[in-house]
Write a protein that holds these residues in place. Structure first.
Motif, PDB file in Angstrom:
ATOM      1  N   LEU A   1      50.238 -86.819  58.501  1.00  0.00           N
ATOM      2  CA  LEU A   1      50.413 -86.129  59.780  1.00  0.00           C
ATOM      3  C   LEU A   1      50.823 -87.090  60.885  1.00  0.00           C
ATOM      4  CD1 LEU A   1      47.328 -83.723  59.735  1.00  0.00           C
ATOM      5  CD2 LEU A   1      49.733 -83.044  59.572  1.00  0.00           C
ATOM      6  N   SER A   2      50.410 -88.361  60.776  1.00  0.00           N
ATOM      7  CA  SER A   2      50.700 -89.344  61.819  1.00  0.00           C
ATOM      8  C   SER A   2      52.111 -89.905  61.727  1.00  0.00           C
ATOM      9  CB  SER A   2      49.682 -90.487  61.743  1.00  0.00           C
ATOM     10  OG  SER A   2      48.366 -90.010  61.946  1.00  0.00           O
ATOM     11  N   HIS A   3      52.831 -89.596  60.640  1.00  0.00           N
ATOM     12  CA  HIS A   3      54.244 -89.986  60.522  1.00  0.00           C
ATOM     13  C   HIS A   3      55.030 -89.259  61.610  1.00  0.00           C
ATOM     14  CE1 HIS A   3      58.275 -90.496  58.912  1.00  0.00           C
ATOM     15  NE2 HIS A   3      57.819 -91.306  57.967  1.00  0.00           N
ATOM     16  N   ARG A   4      55.982 -89.962  62.208  1.00  0.00           N
ATOM     17  CA  ARG A   4      56.710 -89.360  63.330  1.00  0.00           C
ATOM     18  C   ARG A   4      57.600 -88.188  62.931  1.00  0.00           C
ATOM     19  NH1 ARG A   4      56.705 -94.729  66.224  1.00  0.00           N
ATOM     20  NH2 ARG A   4      55.721 -94.264  68.231  1.00  0.00           N
ATOM     21  N   ARG A   5      57.764 -87.960  61.629  1.00  0.00           N
ATOM     22  CA  ARG A   5      58.549 -86.768  61.260  1.00  0.00           C
ATOM     23  C   ARG A   5      57.828 -85.487  61.681  1.00  0.00           C
ATOM     24  NH1 ARG A   5      57.266 -88.265  55.688  1.00  0.00           N
ATOM     25  NH2 ARG A   5      59.335 -89.227  55.607  1.00  0.00           N
ATOM     26  N   LEU A   6      56.510 -85.581  61.939  1.00  0.00           N
ATOM     27  CA  LEU A   6      55.802 -84.396  62.434  1.00  0.00           C
ATOM     28  C   LEU A   6      56.332 -83.982  63.806  1.00  0.00           C
ATOM     29  CD1 LEU A   6      53.467 -82.440  61.639  1.00  0.00           C
ATOM     30  CD2 LEU A   6      51.974 -83.831  63.088  1.00  0.00           C
ATOM     31  N   THR A   7      56.813 -84.945  64.602  1.00  0.00           N
ATOM     32  CA  THR A   7      57.395 -84.584  65.900  1.00  0.00           C
ATOM     33  C   THR A   7      58.682 -83.776  65.702  1.00  0.00           C
ATOM     34  OG1 THR A   7      58.696 -86.642  66.108  1.00  0.00           O
ATOM     35  CG2 THR A   7      56.445 -86.672  66.953  1.00  0.00           C
ATOM     36  N   ILE A   8      59.413 -84.073  64.634  1.00  0.00           N
ATOM     37  CA  ILE A   8      60.627 -83.300  64.339  1.00  0.00           C
ATOM     38  C   ILE A   8      60.250 -81.856  64.020  1.00  0.00           C
ATOM     39  CG2 ILE A   8      62.632 -83.091  62.837  1.00  0.00           C
ATOM     40  CD1 ILE A   8      62.444 -86.098  62.307  1.00  0.00           C
ATOM     41  N   ALA A   9      59.253 -81.699  63.152  1.00  0.00           N
ATOM     42  CA  ALA A   9      58.819 -80.352  62.776  1.00  0.00           C
ATOM     43  C   ALA A   9      58.303 -79.581  63.988  1.00  0.00           C
ATOM     44  CB  ALA A   9      57.731 -80.441  61.705  1.00  0.00           C
ATOM     45  N   ALA A  10      57.551 -80.266  64.864  1.00  0.00           N
ATOM     46  CA  ALA A  10      57.007 -79.592  66.042  1.00  0.00           C
ATOM     47  C   ALA A  10      58.110 -79.176  67.010  1.00  0.00           C
ATOM     48  CB  ALA A  10      56.001 -80.504  66.741  1.00  0.00           C
ATOM     49  N   MET A  11      59.084 -80.064  67.223  1.00  0.00           N
ATOM     50  CA  MET A  11      60.183 -79.726  68.130  1.00  0.00           C
ATOM     51  C   MET A  11      61.019 -78.574  67.575  1.00  0.00           C
ATOM     52  SD  MET A  11      61.504 -80.574  71.072  1.00  0.00           S
ATOM     53  CE  MET A  11      61.402 -82.299  71.525  1.00  0.00           C
ATOM     54  N   ASP A  12      61.279 -78.601  66.289  1.00  0.00           N
ATOM     55  CA  ASP A  12      62.038 -77.512  65.678  1.00  0.00           C
ATOM     56  C   ASP A  12      61.271 -76.194  65.764  1.00  0.00           C
ATOM     57  OD1 ASP A  12      64.024 -79.305  65.078  1.00  0.00           O
ATOM     58  OD2 ASP A  12      63.480 -79.511  62.961  1.00  0.00           O
ATOM     59  N   PHE A  13      59.940 -76.278  65.600  1.00  0.00           N
ATOM     60  CA  PHE A  13      59.101 -75.081  65.699  1.00  0.00           C
ATOM     61  C   PHE A  13      59.197 -74.484  67.102  1.00  0.00           C
ATOM     62  CE2 PHE A  13      55.127 -72.887  66.627  1.00  0.00           C
ATOM     63  CZ  PHE A  13      54.891 -72.148  65.491  1.00  0.00           C
ATOM     64  N   LEU A  14      59.119 -75.327  68.118  1.00  0.00           N
ATOM     65  CA  LEU A  14      59.233 -74.832  69.499  1.00  0.00           C
ATOM     66  C   LEU A  14      60.608 -74.243  69.757  1.00  0.00           C
ATOM     67  CD1 LEU A  14      56.524 -76.363  69.946  1.00  0.00           C
ATOM     68  CD2 LEU A  14      57.421 -77.069  72.168  1.00  0.00           C
ATOM     69  N   ARG A  15      61.620 -74.904  69.268  1.00  0.00           N
ATOM     70  CA  ARG A  15      62.987 -74.425  69.493  1.00  0.00           C
ATOM     71  C   ARG A  15      63.190 -73.046  68.881  1.00  0.00           C
ATOM     72  NH1 ARG A  15      66.253 -78.208  70.745  1.00  0.00           N
ATOM     73  NH2 ARG A  15      65.237 -79.678  69.329  1.00  0.00           N
ATOM     74  N   ASP A  16      62.577 -72.813  67.732  1.00  0.00           N
ATOM     75  CA  ASP A  16      62.757 -71.549  67.026  1.00  0.00           C
ATOM     76  C   ASP A  16      61.845 -70.439  67.538  1.00  0.00           C
ATOM     77  OD1 ASP A  16      64.609 -72.804  65.432  1.00  0.00           O
ATOM     78  OD2 ASP A  16      63.210 -73.183  63.781  1.00  0.00           O
TER      79      ASP A  16
END
Length: 395
Positions: free
Chosen positions: A121-136
């Motif tokens: 969860l601490s890998h920065r790819r989680l920020t990608i998933a979170a940003m994509d989630f907000l965008r969608d």
């Protein structure tokens, strides 16, 4: 209620980046942890705290007493008898092994699956998933910055830099401003080597567009059976490194941010981030999560970057927010900072000077005005967490 023991281990992000239980923390990180071990006294719920010593300066004990804080200190030699629930700054393999060596039974510690989940969860790819989630999922019209990109070879990194001109590259695991590089125009030999090292060690480097930051802030959450919004953090950085928090009530922080962006936008981000954490973090992690954000300026307008970092651990933002709510007047205004002075004795002298310049006034357990160190200061102390309320701050 189950008794709790808090541990301040600010080397958590470094240990996560290393990824094994044989990590040796830098001397500076160990010194920070030792000097500021008492910090959880201010944000824990009357818990015990792991300390290198149970001997504290009289002036520090007097402040704790006036604020109504019970003093329950545990040293590492007593940990074998500890049957309490443990709450560290952050869980990682390194801390797990340290506690085992102190004699803490394995059944009192997180399972390997939980430690693995926290690192993933601490890998920065989680920020990608979170940003994509907000965008969608955001229902209101809101311009969001592009999501970060995972770059897995140096040619992709160089192309990303050429395409965008000014970018920020980030290692997958790092924190507190470490593991970041701002690139302007093209990479230097040193920057290229740094990116190549990250790719070889971690498999990638993350690329983001650079933004003109106006105000750093965060939303603080608690994960468990559900997800709770705990409050805001308004803070400042220098070259990406944390400097200090502004101590204000949440309503005042929101009003400050609303000077740039609408409250509706803040509330929408908060609601969708709650949903994201509920789906992706809460099922496998129980504890605090800080979502770093910032307001940035583009073409004479202001926008929110709602997912700069996801901190799967305790944060200075949440700690300062809890401190304000518990120990400051409702209309208070102050600063909270980490202080480091390299010369032995210098911090103790500064502490005395600030105490004289900003006399501490505590009324009914609340810090009405003045300066205090939230951590004890000895002659050899070089790190402290300091607060100054309703005065000229640290000037």
């Amino acid at each position: 209620m189950e008794r709790a023991l808090h541990i301040f281990n600010p080397d958590h992000d470094l240990a996560l980046a290393h990824g094994t239980n044989h990590y040796v923390s830098p001397a500076s990180a160990l010194e920070f942890a030792r000097d500021c071990a008492a910090l959880p006294l201010w944000f824990s719920q009357k818990a015990s705290v792991l300390m290198p010593t149970t001997h504290l300066p009289e002036n520090f004990l007097h402040i704790l007493q006036k604020c109504g804080l019970p003093i329950s200190l545990i040293t590492d030699t007593q940990m074998a008898d500890c049957q309490w629930k443990i709450f560290p700054w952050g869980w990682n393999y390194n801390l797990y092994q340290q506690l085992l060596k102190m004699g803490v039974p394995a059944q009192n510690l997180p399972a390997a699956e939980a430690l693995n989940a926290i690192r993933l969860l601490s890998h920065r790819r989680l920020t990608i998933a979170a940003m994509d989630f907000l965008r969608d999922s955001l229902t209101m019209t809101m311009e969001l910055p592009p999501s970060p990109i995972e770059l897995t070879d140096i040619e992709n990194v160089e192309e990303f830099v050429r395409q965008h001109g000014v970018v920020v590259l980030k290692m997958p695991w790092s924190g507190s401003g470490r593991g970041l590089r701002k690139i302007v125009g093209e990479m230097s030999t040193h920057q290229r080597g740094w990116a190549l090292q990250s790719i070889r060690k971690y498999g990638c480097v993350l690329g983001e567009l650079y933004h003109s930051v106006v105000q750093d802030f965060a939303m603080e959450f608690g994960c468990g059976a559900g997800v709770e919004f705990c409050g805001y953090s308004l803070f400042s950085t220098h070259n990406g490194v944390y400097q200090e928090n502004h101590l204000l009530p949440d309503v005042a922080i929101e009003a400050e941010l609303a000077k740039y962006v609408g409250r509706d936008a803040l509330h929408a981000c908060r609601q969708r981030l709650t949903a994201f954490l509920q789906q992706n973090v809460a099922p496998v992690y129980d504890g605090p999560v800080g979502v770093d954000m910032f307001v940035y300026q583009k073409d004479n307008a202001y926008f929110i970057n709602p997912v700069v970092e996801l901190n799967i651990r305790m944060t200075m933002g949440l700690a300062s927010n809890i401190f304000f709510k518990k120990f400051a007047p409702a209309d208070g205004d102050g600063r909270w900072r980490i202080r480091y002075l390299s010369e032995p004795g210098a911090l103790q002298r500064e502490d005395a000077e600030l105490s004289a310049r900003h006399p501490l006034e505590i009324v009914d357990g609340k810090v009405v005005s003045g300066y205090l160190s939230l951590t004890p200061i000895f002659p050899e102390t070089r790190y402290a967490v300091q607060v100054c309320m309703n005065s000229q701050y640290f000037e």
